[in-house]
Scaffold this motif. Structure first.
Motif, PDB file in Angstrom:
ATOM      1  N   ILE A 191       0.723  -1.256  -0.030  1.00 31.06           N
ATOM      2  CA  ILE A 191      -0.205   0.216   0.062  1.00 31.06           C
ATOM      3  C   ILE A 191       0.713   1.045   0.083  1.00 31.06           C
ATOM      4  O   ILE A 191       1.843   1.329   0.871  1.00 31.06           O
ATOM      5  CB  ILE A 191      -0.917   0.148   1.190  1.00 31.06           C
ATOM      6  CG1 ILE A 191      -1.749  -1.294   1.038  1.00 31.06           C
ATOM      7  CG2 ILE A 191      -1.680   1.470   1.277  1.00 31.06           C
ATOM      8  CD1 ILE A 191      -2.829  -1.306   2.490  1.00 31.06           C
ATOM      9  N   VAL A 192       0.730   2.155  -0.788  1.00 29.70           N
ATOM     10  CA  VAL A 192       1.359   3.543  -0.868  1.00 29.70           C
ATOM     11  C   VAL A 192       0.672   4.753  -0.681  1.00 29.70           C
ATOM     12  O   VAL A 192      -0.556   4.626  -1.376  1.00 29.70           O
ATOM     13  CB  VAL A 192       1.918   3.629  -2.379  1.00 29.70           C
ATOM     14  CG1 VAL A 192       2.966   4.811  -2.222  1.00 29.70           C
ATOM     15  CG2 VAL A 192       3.011   2.342  -2.647  1.00 29.70           C
ATOM     16  N   ILE A 193       0.663   5.300   0.365  1.00 27.15           N
ATOM     17  CA  ILE A 193      -0.227   6.780   0.601  1.00 27.15           C
ATOM     18  C   ILE A 193       0.782   7.597  -0.128  1.00 27.15           C
ATOM     19  O   ILE A 193       1.837   8.073   0.675  1.00 27.15           O
ATOM     20  CB  ILE A 193      -0.210   6.496   2.399  1.00 27.15           C
ATOM     21  CG1 ILE A 193      -0.788   5.439   2.984  1.00 27.15           C
ATOM     22  CG2 ILE A 193      -0.929   7.793   2.583  1.00 27.15           C
ATOM     23  CD1 ILE A 193      -2.340   5.037   2.338  1.00 27.15           C
ATOM     24  N   ASP A 194      -0.217   8.268  -0.828  1.00 29.47           N
ATOM     25  CA  ASP A 194       0.458   9.710  -1.292  1.00 29.47           C
ATOM     26  C   ASP A 194       0.322  10.792  -0.270  1.00 29.47           C
ATOM     27  O   ASP A 194      -0.942  11.385  -0.128  1.00 29.47           O
ATOM     28  CB  ASP A 194      -0.354  10.113  -2.628  1.00 29.47           C
ATOM     29  CG  ASP A 194       0.308  11.349  -3.213  1.00 29.47           C
ATOM     30  OD1 ASP A 194       0.872  12.084  -2.585  1.00 29.47           O
ATOM     31  OD2 ASP A 194      -0.138  11.658  -4.429  1.00 29.47           O
ATOM     32  N   TYR A 195       1.295  11.096   0.368  1.00 29.70           N
ATOM     33  CA  TYR A 195       1.080  12.013   1.444  1.00 29.70           C
ATOM     34  C   TYR A 195       0.686  13.571   1.151  1.00 29.70           C
ATOM     35  O   TYR A 195       0.356  14.233   2.112  1.00 29.70           O
ATOM     36  CB  TYR A 195       2.541  12.243   2.237  1.00 29.70           C
ATOM     37  CG  TYR A 195       3.840  12.764   1.752  1.00 29.70           C
ATOM     38  CD1 TYR A 195       4.123  14.029   1.457  1.00 29.70           C
ATOM     39  CD2 TYR A 195       4.522  11.632   1.272  1.00 29.70           C
ATOM     40  CE1 TYR A 195       4.979  14.321   0.793  1.00 29.70           C
ATOM     41  CE2 TYR A 195       5.889  12.244   0.332  1.00 29.70           C
ATOM     42  CZ  TYR A 195       5.933  13.806   0.246  1.00 29.70           C
ATOM     43  OH  TYR A 195       7.066  14.261  -0.114  1.00 29.70           O
ATOM     44  N   HIS A 196       0.734  13.836  -0.113  1.00 32.22           N
ATOM     45  CA  HIS A 196       0.271  15.123  -0.606  1.00 32.22           C
ATOM     46  C   HIS A 196      -1.096  15.110  -0.862  1.00 32.22           C
ATOM     47  O   HIS A 196      -1.718  16.312  -0.567  1.00 32.22           O
ATOM     48  CB  HIS A 196       1.003  15.430  -2.131  1.00 32.22           C
ATOM     49  CG  HIS A 196       2.433  15.750  -2.053  1.00 32.22           C
ATOM     50  ND1 HIS A 196       2.886  16.616  -1.482  1.00 32.22           N
ATOM     51  CD2 HIS A 196       3.286  15.213  -2.768  1.00 32.22           C
ATOM     52  CE1 HIS A 196       4.235  16.743  -1.707  1.00 32.22           C
ATOM     53  NE2 HIS A 196       4.523  15.678  -2.508  1.00 32.22           N
ATOM     54  N   LYS A 197      -1.677  14.014  -0.926  1.00 28.44           N
ATOM     55  CA  LYS A 197      -3.300  13.866  -1.119  1.00 28.44           C
ATOM     56  C   LYS A 197      -4.004  13.291  -0.154  1.00 28.44           C
ATOM     57  O   LYS A 197      -4.974  13.285   0.035  1.00 28.44           O
ATOM     58  CB  LYS A 197      -3.572  13.408  -2.421  1.00 28.44           C
ATOM     59  CG  LYS A 197      -3.154  14.100  -3.692  1.00 28.44           C
ATOM     60  CD  LYS A 197      -3.332  13.427  -5.056  1.00 28.44           C
ATOM     61  CE  LYS A 197      -2.926  14.405  -6.155  1.00 28.44           C
ATOM     62  NZ  LYS A 197      -3.061  13.687  -7.359  1.00 28.44           N
ATOM     63  N   GLN A 198      -3.406  12.232   0.714  1.00 33.67           N
ATOM     64  CA  GLN A 198      -3.909  11.370   1.639  1.00 33.67           C
ATOM     65  C   GLN A 198      -3.336  11.607   2.981  1.00 33.67           C
ATOM     66  O   GLN A 198      -2.359  11.812   3.102  1.00 33.67           O
ATOM     67  CB  GLN A 198      -3.922   9.958   1.060  1.00 33.67           C
ATOM     68  CG  GLN A 198      -4.370   9.655  -0.236  1.00 33.67           C
ATOM     69  CD  GLN A 198      -4.026   8.153  -0.545  1.00 33.67           C
ATOM     70  OE1 GLN A 198      -2.843   7.949  -1.125  1.00 33.67           O
ATOM     71  NE2 GLN A 198      -4.706   7.130  -0.606  1.00 33.67           N
ATOM     72  N   ALA A 199      -4.396  11.427   4.145  1.00 33.26           N
ATOM     73  CA  ALA A 199      -3.826  11.346   5.285  1.00 33.26           C
ATOM     74  C   ALA A 199      -3.884   9.981   5.925  1.00 33.26           C
ATOM     75  O   ALA A 199      -4.817   9.131   5.986  1.00 33.26           O
ATOM     76  CB  ALA A 199      -4.802  12.225   6.324  1.00 33.26           C
ATOM     77  N   PHE A 200      -2.558   9.652   5.962  1.00 31.40           N
ATOM     78  CA  PHE A 200      -2.303   8.093   6.407  1.00 31.40           C
ATOM     79  C   PHE A 200      -3.058   7.602   7.476  1.00 31.40           C
ATOM     80  O   PHE A 200      -3.461   6.335   7.644  1.00 31.40           O
ATOM     81  CB  PHE A 200      -0.853   7.723   6.578  1.00 31.40           C
ATOM     82  CG  PHE A 200      -0.251   8.405   7.600  1.00 31.40           C
ATOM     83  CD1 PHE A 200      -0.229   7.603   8.985  1.00 31.40           C
ATOM     84  CD2 PHE A 200       0.463   9.788   7.884  1.00 31.40           C
ATOM     85  CE1 PHE A 200       0.290   8.004  10.067  1.00 31.40           C
ATOM     86  CE2 PHE A 200       0.899  10.198   8.984  1.00 31.40           C
ATOM     87  CZ  PHE A 200       0.951   9.319  10.122  1.00 31.40           C
ATOM     88  N   GLU A 201      -3.353   8.626   8.510  1.00 34.32           N
ATOM     89  CA  GLU A 201      -4.137   8.163   9.736  1.00 34.32           C
ATOM     90  C   GLU A 201      -5.448   7.853   9.527  1.00 34.32           C
ATOM     91  O   GLU A 201      -6.288   7.133  10.444  1.00 34.32           O
ATOM     92  CB  GLU A 201      -3.921   9.357  10.809  1.00 34.32           C
ATOM     93  CG  GLU A 201      -4.477  10.529  10.819  1.00 34.32           C
ATOM     94  CD  GLU A 201      -3.491  11.414   9.773  1.00 34.32           C
ATOM     95  OE1 GLU A 201      -4.063  12.823   9.802  1.00 34.32           O
ATOM     96  OE2 GLU A 201      -2.678  11.069   9.067  1.00 34.32           O
ATOM     97  N   ASN A 202      -6.199   8.458   8.349  1.00 35.91           N
ATOM     98  CA  ASN A 202      -7.223   7.968   7.910  1.00 35.91           C
ATOM     99  C   ASN A 202      -7.510   6.986   7.099  1.00 35.91           C
ATOM    100  O   ASN A 202      -8.545   6.028   6.887  1.00 35.91           O
ATOM    101  CB  ASN A 202      -8.119   9.245   7.542  1.00 35.91           C
ATOM    102  CG  ASN A 202      -7.943  10.441   8.338  1.00 35.91           C
ATOM    103  OD1 ASN A 202      -8.096  10.208   9.487  1.00 35.91           O
ATOM    104  ND2 ASN A 202      -7.957  11.657   7.802  1.00 35.91           N
ATOM    105  N   GLU A 203      -6.444   6.534   6.510  1.00 32.91           N
ATOM    106  CA  GLU A 203      -6.614   5.525   5.632  1.00 32.91           C
ATOM    107  C   GLU A 203      -5.900   4.039   6.328  1.00 32.91           C
ATOM    108  O   GLU A 203      -6.539   2.867   5.539  1.00 32.91           O
ATOM    109  CB  GLU A 203      -5.520   5.620   4.410  1.00 32.91           C
ATOM    110  CG  GLU A 203      -5.616   6.973   3.579  1.00 32.91           C
ATOM    111  CD  GLU A 203      -6.844   7.087   2.626  1.00 32.91           C
ATOM    112  OE1 GLU A 203      -7.268   5.823   2.368  1.00 32.91           O
ATOM    113  OE2 GLU A 203      -7.504   8.065   2.586  1.00 32.91           O
ATOM    114  N   LEU A 204      -5.305   4.066   7.335  1.00 35.35           N
ATOM    115  CA  LEU A 204      -4.702   2.775   7.654  1.00 35.35           C
ATOM    116  C   LEU A 204      -5.210   2.583   9.161  1.00 35.35           C
ATOM    117  O   LEU A 204      -5.343   3.444  10.048  1.00 35.35           O
ATOM    118  CB  LEU A 204      -3.116   2.726   7.842  1.00 35.35           C
ATOM    119  CG  LEU A 204      -2.484   2.993   6.262  1.00 35.35           C
ATOM    120  CD1 LEU A 204      -1.008   3.346   6.391  1.00 35.35           C
ATOM    121  CD2 LEU A 204      -2.954   1.956   5.250  1.00 35.35           C
TER     122      LEU A 204
END
Length: 333
Positions: A191-204
């Protein structure tokens, strides 16, 4: 011999190329002709003076922790190496100096260079490889089927840690820019979280381990993705009391570090998460284990750019942009 010398601490300081006396090798030391040296943010932070309380070097000094080169001479008690051997290693704290034509290194800090790597590739490995090993194998005890979030997956530690985590059987998520997504996926990230567009703490969620190399805000947000009993391991701070004890720091410094880490330790405890700070140590033995993984193709080095030795200050400026993919290395031959 030629060496780059740090005359005084400071963020605007450049290193001075000059002649230095030849290093003296003790009975447990190996004199190495440096052929390539890896550049690390640790070197920048020492130059800036950020580690003065815990690594009290006194300028003038020669920086540099990662090297690959050829053995010139061995001390009386050295048994594992002989002149002419190709070696690589991370120099121990208190005995750094890889930004020089030659350096004396403790035998226990070196390993034979992986046969399938060039000197440049080998010099890119030790610090990041040992950091990842000590975080994932020693500290996290990562097991097959567990889930780990590795921040800054395209950086030096990240590119190595992704590969090691996959070898250990873990499911890997990482944060990276869209530009670097293909690189980290090729290394094994699931899984790759694009930190420019996604908040990792909300995705994982429900992760067993987080390896943090970023800022305090990222560290705190990482608590949200861990399940109860999970492990939050930071290589960027803040140092905790366990680290202070291990370093043998005095009472004042122990108190300071206790206070600096109090906030994250308190929040981690509330979340039922184990927080720890990792400051990697030199180990030729562990580097030997890493060598096996490199030689069998499990792990490959990721080198972004090389600079000639004379352009060491330019190499520092480049890594400080934060844009490097993997490691930056200077070549002496």
């Amino acid at each position: 011999m030629k060496a780059f010398i740090l005359d005084s601490y400071g963020k605007t300081q450049t290193l001075r190329l000059d002649e230095m006396p030849e290093p003296l090798a003790g009975p447990d030391d190996i004199l190495v002709e440096v052929e390539a040296a890896g550049i690390n943010l640790l070197d920048s932070k020492i130059r800036n003076g950020e580690f003065k309380p815990i690594l009290p070097y006194k300028p003038p000094l020669v920086l540099g922790h990662d090297l690959a080169g050829t053995v010139i001479k061995v001390g009386a008690r050295v048994r594992r190496f002989k002149p002419g051997d190709a070696v690589y290693g991370r120099l121990r704290d208190g005995q750094i100096g890889a930004f020089a034509e030659r350096v004396a290194v403790k035998e226990s800090d070196l390993a034979p260079k992986p046969a399938n790597l060039s000197m440049v590739e080998a010099a890119s490995i030790p610090l990041v490889g040992l950091t990842a090993w000590q975080a994932l194998v020693d500290r996290a005890k990562l097991k097959p089927g567990q889930k780990i979030l590795i921040h800054a997956g395209s950086g030096g530690v990240g590119t190595f840690a992704i590969q090691l985590a996959k070898h250990l059987g873990a499911a890997v998520a990482t944060t990276a820019s869209a530009t670097n997504a293909a690189l980290v996926k090729a290394l094994g990230a699931d899984i790759v979280i694009d930190y420019h567009k996604q908040a990792f703490e909300n995705e994982l969620s429900g992760y067993d381990v987080v390896l943090n190399s970023l800022d305090a805000k990222t560290l705190e947000k990482s608590l949200k993705v861990l399940k109860p009993g999970g492990k939050l391991i930071s290589i960027s701070g803040p140092p905790d009391p366990a680290f202070a004890r291990a370093q043998g720091l005095n009472g004042v410094l122990r108190l300071v570090l206790r206070l600096l880490s109090a906030g994250i330790r308190r929040k981690a405890k509330h979340a039922d998460v184990d927080y720890s700070f990792l400051f990697m140590r030199a180990s030729g033995e562990q580097l030997g284990q890493i060598t096996k993984l490199i030689e069998d193709g499990t792990i490959r080095p990721v080198v972004d750019r090389t600079f000639p030795f004379e352009q060491l200050n330019d190499a520092f400026a480049y890594i400080e942009t934060g844009r490097a993919k993997g490691k930056v290395v200077v070549t002496l031959k």
